[in-house]
Scaffold this active site. Structure first.
Site, PDB file in Angstrom:
ATOM      1  CD  GLU A 130      -2.788  -1.190  -0.081  1.00 22.11           C
ATOM      2  OE1 GLU A 130      -3.082  -0.139  -0.673  1.00 22.11           O
ATOM      3  OE2 GLU A 130      -3.121  -2.313  -0.502  1.00 22.11           O
ATOM      4  CD1 TRP A 143      -1.199  -0.439  -3.862  1.00 25.49           C
ATOM      5  CD2 TRP A 143      -1.192   0.480  -5.908  1.00 25.49           C
ATOM      6  NE1 TRP A 143      -1.463  -1.430  -4.775  1.00 25.49           N
ATOM      7  CE2 TRP A 143      -1.472  -0.900  -6.026  1.00 25.49           C
ATOM      8  CE3 TRP A 143      -1.122   1.265  -7.057  1.00 25.49           C
ATOM      9  CZ2 TRP A 143      -1.688  -1.501  -7.271  1.00 25.49           C
ATOM     10  CZ3 TRP A 143      -1.348   0.662  -8.299  1.00 25.49           C
ATOM     11  CH2 TRP A 143      -1.624  -0.694  -8.384  1.00 25.49           C
ATOM     12  CD1 TRP A 172     -17.821  14.700 -17.067  1.00 23.81           C
ATOM     13  CD2 TRP A 172     -18.435  12.955 -15.804  1.00 23.81           C
ATOM     14  NE1 TRP A 172     -16.711  13.897 -16.890  1.00 23.81           N
ATOM     15  CE2 TRP A 172     -17.056  12.819 -16.127  1.00 23.81           C
ATOM     16  CE3 TRP A 172     -19.030  11.965 -15.024  1.00 23.81           C
ATOM     17  CZ2 TRP A 172     -16.281  11.748 -15.684  1.00 23.81           C
ATOM     18  CZ3 TRP A 172     -18.256  10.896 -14.586  1.00 23.81           C
ATOM     19  CH2 TRP A 172     -16.908  10.801 -14.918  1.00 23.81           C
ATOM     20  CG  ASN A 209      -8.792   1.986   0.367  1.00 27.64           C
ATOM     21  OD1 ASN A 209      -8.630   2.973  -0.350  1.00 27.64           O
ATOM     22  ND2 ASN A 209      -8.706   0.746  -0.101  1.00 27.64           N
ATOM     23  CD1 TRP A 255     -13.118  12.071 -13.519  1.00 26.52           C
ATOM     24  CD2 TRP A 255     -11.787  12.868 -11.918  1.00 26.52           C
ATOM     25  NE1 TRP A 255     -12.028  12.637 -14.137  1.00 26.52           N
ATOM     26  CE2 TRP A 255     -11.195  13.123 -13.180  1.00 26.52           C
ATOM     27  CE3 TRP A 255     -11.128  13.282 -10.773  1.00 26.52           C
ATOM     28  CZ2 TRP A 255      -9.969  13.793 -13.310  1.00 26.52           C
ATOM     29  CZ3 TRP A 255      -9.896  13.936 -10.894  1.00 26.52           C
ATOM     30  CH2 TRP A 255      -9.338  14.192 -12.155  1.00 26.52           C
ATOM     31  CD1 TRP A 261     -10.886  11.420  -5.353  1.00 28.20           C
ATOM     32  CD2 TRP A 261     -12.863  10.960  -6.307  1.00 28.20           C
ATOM     33  NE1 TRP A 261     -11.861  11.489  -4.377  1.00 28.20           N
ATOM     34  CE2 TRP A 261     -13.066  11.225  -4.932  1.00 28.20           C
ATOM     35  CE3 TRP A 261     -13.955  10.640  -7.097  1.00 28.20           C
ATOM     36  CZ2 TRP A 261     -14.344  11.177  -4.354  1.00 28.20           C
ATOM     37  CZ3 TRP A 261     -15.219  10.587  -6.526  1.00 28.20           C
ATOM     38  CH2 TRP A 261     -15.405  10.856  -5.169  1.00 28.20           C
TER      39      TRP A 261
HETATM   40  C1  LIG Z   1     -11.543   8.002  -3.865  1.00 26.57           C
HETATM   41  C2  LIG Z   1     -10.319   7.822  -3.014  1.00 26.57           C
HETATM   42  C3  LIG Z   1      -9.658   8.941  -2.520  1.00 26.57           C
HETATM   43  C4  LIG Z   1      -8.505   8.782  -1.734  1.00 26.57           C
HETATM   44  N1  LIG Z   1      -7.880   9.913  -1.264  1.00 26.57           N
HETATM   45  C5  LIG Z   1      -6.745   9.769  -0.528  1.00 26.57           C
HETATM   46  C6  LIG Z   1      -6.061  10.922  -0.025  1.00 26.57           C
HETATM   47  O1  LIG Z   1      -6.451  12.071  -0.262  1.00 26.57           O
HETATM   48  N2  LIG Z   1      -4.967  10.720   0.746  1.00 26.57           N
HETATM   49  C7  LIG Z   1      -4.480   9.470   1.021  1.00 26.57           C
HETATM   50  O2  LIG Z   1      -3.452   9.357   1.712  1.00 26.57           O
HETATM   51  N3  LIG Z   1      -5.077   8.369   0.532  1.00 26.57           N
HETATM   52  C8  LIG Z   1      -6.202   8.479  -0.215  1.00 26.57           C
HETATM   53  N4  LIG Z   1      -6.838   7.345  -0.677  1.00 26.57           N
HETATM   54  C9  LIG Z   1      -6.202   6.022  -0.470  1.00 26.57           C
HETATM   55  C10 LIG Z   1      -6.605   5.287   0.821  1.00 26.57           C
HETATM   56  O3  LIG Z   1      -7.994   5.269   0.968  1.00 26.57           O
HETATM   57  C11 LIG Z   1      -5.982   5.902   2.081  1.00 26.57           C
HETATM   58  O4  LIG Z   1      -4.596   6.065   1.909  1.00 26.57           O
HETATM   59  C12 LIG Z   1      -6.196   4.998   3.296  1.00 26.57           C
HETATM   60  O5  LIG Z   1      -7.556   4.761   3.519  1.00 26.57           O
HETATM   61  C13 LIG Z   1      -5.572   5.679   4.515  1.00 26.57           C
HETATM   62  O6  LIG Z   1      -5.820   4.963   5.682  1.00 26.57           O
HETATM   63  P1  LIG Z   1      -4.642   4.216   6.443  1.00 26.57           P
HETATM   64  O7  LIG Z   1      -3.494   5.145   6.664  1.00 26.57           O
HETATM   65  O8  LIG Z   1      -5.246   3.568   7.637  1.00 26.57           O
HETATM   66  O9  LIG Z   1      -4.223   3.122   5.354  1.00 26.57           O
HETATM   67  P2  LIG Z   1      -3.357   1.777   5.468  1.00 26.57           P
HETATM   68  O10 LIG Z   1      -4.182   0.684   4.891  1.00 26.57           O
HETATM   69  O11 LIG Z   1      -2.830   1.590   6.823  1.00 26.57           O
HETATM   70  O12 LIG Z   1      -2.165   2.039   4.438  1.00 26.57           O
HETATM   71  C14 LIG Z   1      -0.909   2.629   4.822  1.00 26.57           C
HETATM   72  C15 LIG Z   1      -0.584   3.778   3.908  1.00 26.57           C
HETATM   73  O13 LIG Z   1      -0.459   3.330   2.561  1.00 26.57           O
HETATM   74  C16 LIG Z   1      -0.973   4.329   1.666  1.00 26.57           C
HETATM   75  N5  LIG Z   1      -2.147   3.797   0.957  1.00 26.57           N
HETATM   76  C17 LIG Z   1      -3.079   2.926   1.422  1.00 26.57           C
HETATM   77  N6  LIG Z   1      -3.989   2.642   0.473  1.00 26.57           N
HETATM   78  C18 LIG Z   1      -3.639   3.360  -0.617  1.00 26.57           C
HETATM   79  C19 LIG Z   1      -4.176   3.502  -1.930  1.00 26.57           C
HETATM   80  N7  LIG Z   1      -5.279   2.827  -2.327  1.00 26.57           N
HETATM   81  N8  LIG Z   1      -3.554   4.341  -2.799  1.00 26.57           N
HETATM   82  C20 LIG Z   1      -2.434   5.012  -2.434  1.00 26.57           C
HETATM   83  N9  LIG Z   1      -1.870   4.910  -1.202  1.00 26.57           N
HETATM   84  C21 LIG Z   1      -2.472   4.102  -0.310  1.00 26.57           C
HETATM   85  C22 LIG Z   1      -1.402   5.514   2.515  1.00 26.57           C
HETATM   86  O14 LIG Z   1      -0.345   6.443   2.567  1.00 26.57           O
HETATM   87  C23 LIG Z   1      -1.647   4.861   3.874  1.00 26.57           C
HETATM   88  O15 LIG Z   1      -1.525   5.760   4.949  1.00 26.57           O
HETATM   89  C24 LIG Z   1      -7.998   7.478  -1.450  1.00 26.57           C
HETATM   90  C25 LIG Z   1      -8.689   6.364  -1.942  1.00 26.57           C
HETATM   91  C26 LIG Z   1      -9.845   6.525  -2.703  1.00 26.57           C
HETATM   92  C27 LIG Z   1     -10.540   5.310  -3.226  1.00 26.57           C
END
Ligand SMILES: Cc1cc2nc3c(=O)[nH]c(=O)nc-3n(C[C@H](O)[C@H](O)[C@H](O)COP(=O)(O)OP(=O)(O)OC[C@H]3O[C@@H](n4cnc5c(N)ncnc54)[C@H](O)[C@@H]3O)c2cc1C
Length: 301
Positions: A101, A104, A132, A167, A185, A208
């Site tokens: 993650e 990503w 849209w 997420n 979006w 997005w």
């Molecule tokens: C529509 C949409 C908008 C989002 N907007 C953001 C945003 O503005 N900022 C943001 O940090 N994340 C965003 N995310 C990705 C993800 O949802 C969050 O990073 C995650 O929920 C953060 O919670 P956590 O730190 O507990 O994640 P964990 O599951 O603990 O993951 C650890 C770290 O990995 C990174 N990560 C995790 N999932 C993703 C992912 N799918 N894509 C990229 N990096 C990821 C983040 O930095 C996160 O803190 C978005 C996802 C979606 C679907």
């Protein structure tokens, strides 16, 4: 020069930040503590648990990463060290999934570096012709958590209260706005940008675009998350919905993701009047899905 507390920047009347204060400890100390807690207690079961909004299974490091209070390298090395010393809970699969993650996130930054207008311009330019709809009322109901679809509404209310959304629910809420409601979006990206504590120029824009299907490595256009089945799969007992939509709390598990289909006696016992205490669904989910598929077919060329 006045100190930060003297500037009295925190809201008081109205105090809209209470939920944010409860949920977060900003700063490097809060970030370091979050990481230790996650490695020692949260990592076990992360690979599967990360998809369960009803559980506290993710690290919540995102706002700390966003504001540079901790770096991906620090996290990577701390986890490696803890796994060697046996202090980390969880399997190799849990650690791998978690580190992927972070990968990503790096990928999103790579995309942003090469596409500075990632938040405003379709990566796939075919989407410039996407038909849209511009429906202000639908957008407002989505923003306020009043679509009538409990998983979407719970997520939008969690976002408003705490500045964070799980997420899995981000994916479902975003897909609902883009695909079922056919809203651009960018309107969703802008709302998340204004309300997320982890609002991140790379992750938000890339995610997005991923959901819309307009991004690099995008989800296929026909992947349309069904908010009902997603709820039943990822919040099976409805604990997440009950937490964020207390007016639905009294419904039996089998009706929690489809309150409009609940029998009259179940609604009555739970004190719910559809259309009054909780909204009727904004649209028929099958109709919305087909309309989205038709719209996407127009630009597939
Ligand atoms: C529509 C949409 C908008 C989002 N907007 C953001 C945003 O503005 N900022 C943001 O940090 N994340 C965003 N995310 C990705 C993800 O949802 C969050 O990073 C995650 O929920 C953060 O919670 P956590 O730190 O507990 O994640 P964990 O599951 O603990 O993951 C650890 C770290 O990995 C990174 N990560 C995790 N999932 C993703 C992912 N799918 N894509 C990229 N990096 C990821 C983040 O930095 C996160 O803190 C978005 C996802 C979606 C679907």
């Amino acid at each position: 020069m006045r100190s930060l507390p003297e500037l009295a920047l925190r809201p008081t009347r109205p105090d809209w930040a209470g939920g944010l204060r409860e949920a977060w400890t900003p700063g490097e100390d809060g970030a370091a503590q979050n990481l230790v807690d996650f490695i020692e207690d949260g990592l076990g079961g992360y690979a599967d648990g990360r998809d369960r909004p009803d559980r506290d299974s993710t690290s919540r490091l995102s706002p700390h990463l966003r504001f540079g209070e901790i770096s991906p390298r620090q996290i990577w090395h701390a986890l490696g060290t803890a796994r060697k010393s046996g202090e980390a809970r969880g399997s190799a699969a849990d650690a791998e999934k978690f580190l992927s993650e972070l990968g990503w996130r790096e990928f999103s930054y790579h995309l942003l570096f090469h596409n500075p207008d990632l938040a405003t311009r379709n990566y796939d330019r075919r989407f410039d012709d996407f038909p849209w709809k511009h429906d202000g009322e639908a957008l407002r109901r989505w923003q306020r958590g009043l679509t009538g679809f409990p998983l979407v509404d719970a997520g939008m209310r969690q976002l408003w209260t705490t500045g964070w959304m799980h997420n899995r629910v981000r994916m479902v809420a975003a897909s609902f706005l883009i695909k079922h409601l056919l809203q651009d979006w960018r309107t969703g990206e802008a709302w998340f940008w204004d309300t997320l504590v982890d609002a991140d120029p790379a992750n938000n824009a890339a995610s997005w675009q991923w959901v819309a299907g307009s991004g690099a490595d995008a989800a296929p256009y026909f992947r349309i998350f069904n908010p009902v089945t997603q709820g039943e799969t990822h919040d099976p007992g409805g604990a997440y919905v009950r937490r964020w939509i207390p007016e639905l709390a009294g419904l039996p598990d089998k009706n929690i993701h489809t309150p409009w289909k609940a029998p009259d006696d179940a609604l009555k016992a739970a004190g719910i009047r559809i259309g009054e205490t909780y909204p009727a669904p904004l649209l028929d989910i099958g109709f919305g899905r087909q309309r989205a598929l038709d719209a996407f077919a127009m630009i597939r060329g």
